[in-house]
Design a protein around this motif. Structure first.
Motif, PDB file in Angstrom:
ATOM      1  N   TYR A  82       0.872  -1.169   0.000  1.00  0.00           N
ATOM      2  CA  TYR A  82       0.000   0.000   0.000  1.00  0.00           C
ATOM      3  C   TYR A  82       0.909   1.220   0.000  1.00  0.00           C
ATOM      4  O   TYR A  82       1.861   1.309   0.753  1.00  0.00           O
ATOM      5  N   SER A  83       0.616   2.172  -0.905  1.00  0.00           N
ATOM      6  CA  SER A  83       1.573   3.256  -1.110  1.00  0.00           C
ATOM      7  C   SER A  83       0.932   4.407  -1.855  1.00  0.00           C
ATOM      8  O   SER A  83      -0.016   4.229  -2.625  1.00  0.00           O
ATOM      9  N   SER A  84       1.515   5.612  -1.655  1.00  0.00           N
ATOM     10  CA  SER A  84       1.099   6.782  -2.422  1.00  0.00           C
ATOM     11  C   SER A  84       1.753   6.816  -3.789  1.00  0.00           C
ATOM     12  O   SER A  84       1.412   7.641  -4.624  1.00  0.00           O
ATOM     13  N   GLY A  85       2.703   5.928  -4.030  1.00  0.00           N
ATOM     14  CA  GLY A  85       3.276   5.915  -5.375  1.00  0.00           C
ATOM     15  C   GLY A  85       4.657   5.309  -5.506  1.00  0.00           C
ATOM     16  O   GLY A  85       4.857   4.332  -6.217  1.00  0.00           O
ATOM     17  N   ASN A  86       5.653   5.851  -4.829  1.00  0.00           N
ATOM     18  CA  ASN A  86       7.021   5.380  -5.027  1.00  0.00           C
ATOM     19  C   ASN A  86       7.242   3.971  -4.497  1.00  0.00           C
ATOM     20  O   ASN A  86       7.919   3.154  -5.132  1.00  0.00           O
ATOM     21  N   HIS A  87       6.703   3.674  -3.330  1.00  0.00           N
ATOM     22  CA  HIS A  87       6.829   2.314  -2.808  1.00  0.00           C
ATOM     23  C   HIS A  87       6.058   1.351  -3.711  1.00  0.00           C
ATOM     24  O   HIS A  87       6.502   0.218  -3.944  1.00  0.00           O
ATOM     25  N   ALA A  88       4.935   1.818  -4.236  1.00  0.00           N
ATOM     26  CA  ALA A  88       4.161   0.999  -5.169  1.00  0.00           C
ATOM     27  C   ALA A  88       5.010   0.613  -6.369  1.00  0.00           C
ATOM     28  O   ALA A  88       5.068  -0.557  -6.766  1.00  0.00           O
ATOM     29  N   ILE A 104      -1.038  -3.859  -5.727  1.00  0.00           N
ATOM     30  CA  ILE A 104      -0.657  -2.583  -5.125  1.00  0.00           C
ATOM     31  C   ILE A 104      -1.899  -1.761  -4.815  1.00  0.00           C
ATOM     32  O   ILE A 104      -2.742  -1.547  -5.687  1.00  0.00           O
ATOM     33  N   CYS A 105      -2.032  -1.318  -3.561  1.00  0.00           N
ATOM     34  CA  CYS A 105      -3.135  -0.476  -3.121  1.00  0.00           C
ATOM     35  C   CYS A 105      -2.667   0.974  -3.108  1.00  0.00           C
ATOM     36  O   CYS A 105      -1.764   1.330  -2.344  1.00  0.00           O
ATOM     37  N   ILE A 106      -3.283   1.796  -3.942  1.00  0.00           N
ATOM     38  CA  ILE A 106      -2.843   3.176  -4.141  1.00  0.00           C
ATOM     39  C   ILE A 106      -4.009   4.128  -3.876  1.00  0.00           C
ATOM     40  O   ILE A 106      -5.127   3.873  -4.330  1.00  0.00           O
ATOM     41  N   PRO A 107      -3.775   5.236  -3.160  1.00  0.00           N
ATOM     42  CA  PRO A 107      -4.861   6.201  -2.949  1.00  0.00           C
ATOM     43  C   PRO A 107      -5.312   6.831  -4.263  1.00  0.00           C
ATOM     44  O   PRO A 107      -4.523   6.989  -5.197  1.00  0.00           O
ATOM     45  N   THR A 108      -6.568   7.187  -4.331  1.00  0.00           N
ATOM     46  CA  THR A 108      -7.133   7.721  -5.566  1.00  0.00           C
ATOM     47  C   THR A 108      -6.500   9.037  -5.988  1.00  0.00           C
ATOM     48  O   THR A 108      -6.519   9.384  -7.171  1.00  0.00           O
ATOM     49  N   ASP A 109      -5.923   9.792  -5.025  1.00  0.00           N
ATOM     50  CA  ASP A 109      -5.331  11.084  -5.372  1.00  0.00           C
ATOM     51  C   ASP A 109      -3.822  11.006  -5.571  1.00  0.00           C
ATOM     52  O   ASP A 109      -3.136  12.026  -5.610  1.00  0.00           O
ATOM     53  N   GLN A 142      -6.762  -6.578   4.699  1.00  0.00           N
ATOM     54  CA  GLN A 142      -7.951  -7.331   4.314  1.00  0.00           C
ATOM     55  C   GLN A 142      -7.745  -8.031   2.972  1.00  0.00           C
ATOM     56  O   GLN A 142      -8.047  -9.225   2.819  1.00  0.00           O
ATOM     57  N   VAL A 143      -7.197  -7.290   2.006  1.00  0.00           N
ATOM     58  CA  VAL A 143      -6.951  -7.880   0.686  1.00  0.00           C
ATOM     59  C   VAL A 143      -5.907  -8.989   0.784  1.00  0.00           C
ATOM     60  O   VAL A 143      -6.052 -10.066   0.186  1.00  0.00           O
ATOM     61  N   ALA A 144      -4.841  -8.738   1.550  1.00  0.00           N
ATOM     62  CA  ALA A 144      -3.769  -9.738   1.695  1.00  0.00           C
ATOM     63  C   ALA A 144      -4.288 -11.022   2.320  1.00  0.00           C
ATOM     64  O   ALA A 144      -3.939 -12.130   1.893  1.00  0.00           O
ATOM     65  N   GLU A 145      -5.140 -10.896   3.340  1.00  0.00           N
ATOM     66  CA  GLU A 145      -5.699 -12.086   4.000  1.00  0.00           C
ATOM     67  C   GLU A 145      -6.611 -12.857   3.060  1.00  0.00           C
ATOM     68  O   GLU A 145      -6.589 -14.091   3.030  1.00  0.00           O
ATOM     69  N   GLU A 146      -7.406 -12.139   2.286  1.00  0.00           N
ATOM     70  CA  GLU A 146      -8.327 -12.803   1.367  1.00  0.00           C
ATOM     71  C   GLU A 146      -7.585 -13.575   0.286  1.00  0.00           C
ATOM     72  O   GLU A 146      -8.038 -14.640  -0.152  1.00  0.00           O
ATOM     73  N   ARG A 147      -6.437 -13.059  -0.136  1.00  0.00           N
ATOM     74  CA  ARG A 147      -5.725 -13.671  -1.266  1.00  0.00           C
ATOM     75  C   ARG A 147      -4.466 -14.442  -0.853  1.00  0.00           C
ATOM     76  O   ARG A 147      -3.800 -15.025  -1.707  1.00  0.00           O
ATOM     77  N   GLY A 148      -4.130 -14.425   0.419  1.00  0.00           N
ATOM     78  CA  GLY A 148      -2.936 -15.133   0.863  1.00  0.00           C
ATOM     79  C   GLY A 148      -1.637 -14.475   0.438  1.00  0.00           C
ATOM     80  O   GLY A 148      -0.618 -15.153   0.211  1.00  0.00           O
ATOM     81  N   LEU A 149      -1.622 -13.144   0.337  1.00  0.00           N
ATOM     82  CA  LEU A 149      -0.451 -12.400  -0.120  1.00  0.00           C
ATOM     83  C   LEU A 149       0.422 -11.972   1.060  1.00  0.00           C
ATOM     84  O   LEU A 149      -0.070 -11.771   2.168  1.00  0.00           O
ATOM     85  N   THR A 150       1.700 -11.814   0.798  1.00  0.00           N
ATOM     86  CA  THR A 150       2.631 -11.296   1.802  1.00  0.00           C
ATOM     87  C   THR A 150       2.719  -9.777   1.664  1.00  0.00           C
ATOM     88  O   THR A 150       2.993  -9.260   0.573  1.00  0.00           O
ATOM     89  N   ILE A 151       2.494  -9.061   2.752  1.00  0.00           N
ATOM     90  CA  ILE A 151       2.552  -7.601   2.717  1.00  0.00           C
ATOM     91  C   ILE A 151       4.008  -7.133   2.750  1.00  0.00           C
ATOM     92  O   ILE A 151       4.806  -7.586   3.570  1.00  0.00           O
ATOM     93  N   VAL A 152       4.331  -6.227   1.844  1.00  0.00           N
ATOM     94  CA  VAL A 152       5.629  -5.548   1.853  1.00  0.00           C
ATOM     95  C   VAL A 152       5.339  -4.108   2.277  1.00  0.00           C
ATOM     96  O   VAL A 152       4.938  -3.284   1.451  1.00  0.00           O
ATOM     97  N   PRO A 153       5.505  -3.783   3.565  1.00  0.00           N
ATOM     98  CA  PRO A 153       5.113  -2.450   4.067  1.00  0.00           C
ATOM     99  C   PRO A 153       6.040  -1.358   3.539  1.00  0.00           C
ATOM    100  O   PRO A 153       7.180  -1.628   3.154  1.00  0.00           O
ATOM    101  N   PRO A 154       5.566  -0.116   3.524  1.00  0.00           N
ATOM    102  CA  PRO A 154       6.349   0.969   2.927  1.00  0.00           C
ATOM    103  C   PRO A 154       7.564   1.413   3.733  1.00  0.00           C
ATOM    104  O   PRO A 154       8.532   1.916   3.165  1.00  0.00           O
ATOM    105  N   PHE A 155       7.533   1.229   5.068  1.00  0.00           N
ATOM    106  CA  PHE A 155       8.677   1.719   5.849  1.00  0.00           C
ATOM    107  C   PHE A 155       8.931   0.943   7.126  1.00  0.00           C
ATOM    108  O   PHE A 155      10.062   0.818   7.566  1.00  0.00           O
ATOM    109  N   ASP A 156       7.903   0.393   7.729  1.00  0.00           N
ATOM    110  CA  ASP A 156       8.040  -0.162   9.080  1.00  0.00           C
ATOM    111  C   ASP A 156       8.383  -1.653   9.052  1.00  0.00           C
ATOM    112  O   ASP A 156       7.631  -2.491   9.548  1.00  0.00           O
TER     113      ASP A 156
END
Length: 331
Positions: A82-88, A104-109, A142-156
């Protein structure tokens, strides 16, 4: 990584290991100098230019370092960011290079240029959300759990932080006697990695962060000695719109960072114009925050030799056109 209780401690050796893993995958970006900038600031400034990194920003380093360490089973299932752009873009590119499906989950703006690169250039599946009404982490989980995906967080995440720290490591290998280094702050991954790399290189190097006044969650958190949350900020620096420092990054910043400099929206825009007109390079607003802090003379006067990390160059072309038009009206 060393474990302390439930927390993983990122060390200088972790960053050196990440650098070895990134060799041949990430670009070793150039370090620029400018006589005009040196004269304006009264210092020697060394600009580490991550706008020339793959994906257009430093984020590729942490993404690749993280994905390359995953098990084959995890890679087959795929990753989510999930990212505003660069991490995506960083995750999408790192996943493509590794043969891993990416969502990739990206904000609409988010800037359209970043969204288009994520979907069209790097081939990731893109899901959008409203950052003003939706918690991006909850949405991603929620999306990761539904699809069995591994989350790659943006910083933490320790591997993200270690990958980000390779930027400063390269800078110090080229300019080993810096007095200080400064980076922009979003969630704190870049500054955390930078501070560990800098103090692993030389404990006397002074470490600073730069943040928009409209997105001063880290500044306020350090002032109050605890993680503070703010409302979603409206700063032009879209990559720095985190609302609170990370659980992992914040104690690192408390231990290593001397101060956080705040800059105005006008100072950010002026720094973008300066980079374009004087440095002949395009940087995005988030990268301009650290440059703006140096240009306004915000660092202590005895910091004579300063490294500035320009975090990326993925600026929305329409924003760049607006800034140019405003500049043209002054001529």
């Amino acid at each position: 990584m060393e474990r302390t209780g439930r927390m993983e401690t990122i060390t200088y050796d972790c960053i050196r290991e990440a650098a070895a893993r990134l060799k041949g995958a990430a670009h070793r970006t150039p370090v620029m100098t400018s006589r005009t900038l040196n004269k304006q600031s009264g210092r020697e400034i060394y600009l580490k230019c991550e706008q020339f990194q793959r994906g257009g920003a430093f984020k590729f380093r942490g993404a690749y370092n993280t994905i390359s360490r995953m098990t084959e089973e995890e890679k087959q299932r795929g990753v989510l960011a999930y990212s505003s752009g660069n991490h995506a873009q960083g995750v999408a590119l790192a996943a493509r290079l590794s043969g891993v499906p990416a969502v990739i989950c990206i904000p609409t703006d988010a800037p359209p240029v970043k969204l288009a690169a994520t979907r069209e250039t790097y081939g990731a599946e893109v899901l959008t959300f409203d950052r003003l009404t939706t918690d991006r982490e909850a949405f991603g989980r929620q999306v990761a759990e539904e699809r069995g995906l591994t989350i790659v967080p943006p910083f933490d995440h320790p591997h993200i932080i270690a990958g980000a720290g390779t930027v400063a490591l390269e800078l110090l290998e080229e300019v080993p006697d810096l007095d200080a280094v400064i980076t922009p702050i979003g969630g704190g991954g870049l500054l955390s990695g930078t501070s560990i790399a800098a103090h692993g290189w030389n404990p006397k190097i002074r470490v600073f962060g730069a943040e928009p006044k409209l997105a001063a969650d880290t500044y306020r958190s350090l002032q109050e000695g605890k993680r503070v949350s703010i409302d979603p900020p409206s700063t032009v620096a879209d990559g720095l719109r985190a609302t609170t420092p990370g659980v992992l990054t914040f104690p690192i910043l408390q231990s290593h960072v001397e101060n956080v400099v705040l800059v105005t929206e006008e100072e950010i825009e002026d720094a973008i114009r300066f980079a374009l007109l004087r440095l002949k390079t395009v940087i995005e607003p988030s990268a301009a925050v650290a440059l703006a802090a140096v240009r306004k003379g915000a660092l202590p006067r005895d910091c004579r030799k300063v490294g500035v990390i320009l975090s990326g160059g993925n600026i929305d072309p329409s924003l760049l056109a607006q800034l140019w038009e405003r500049e043209a009206t002054k001529i």
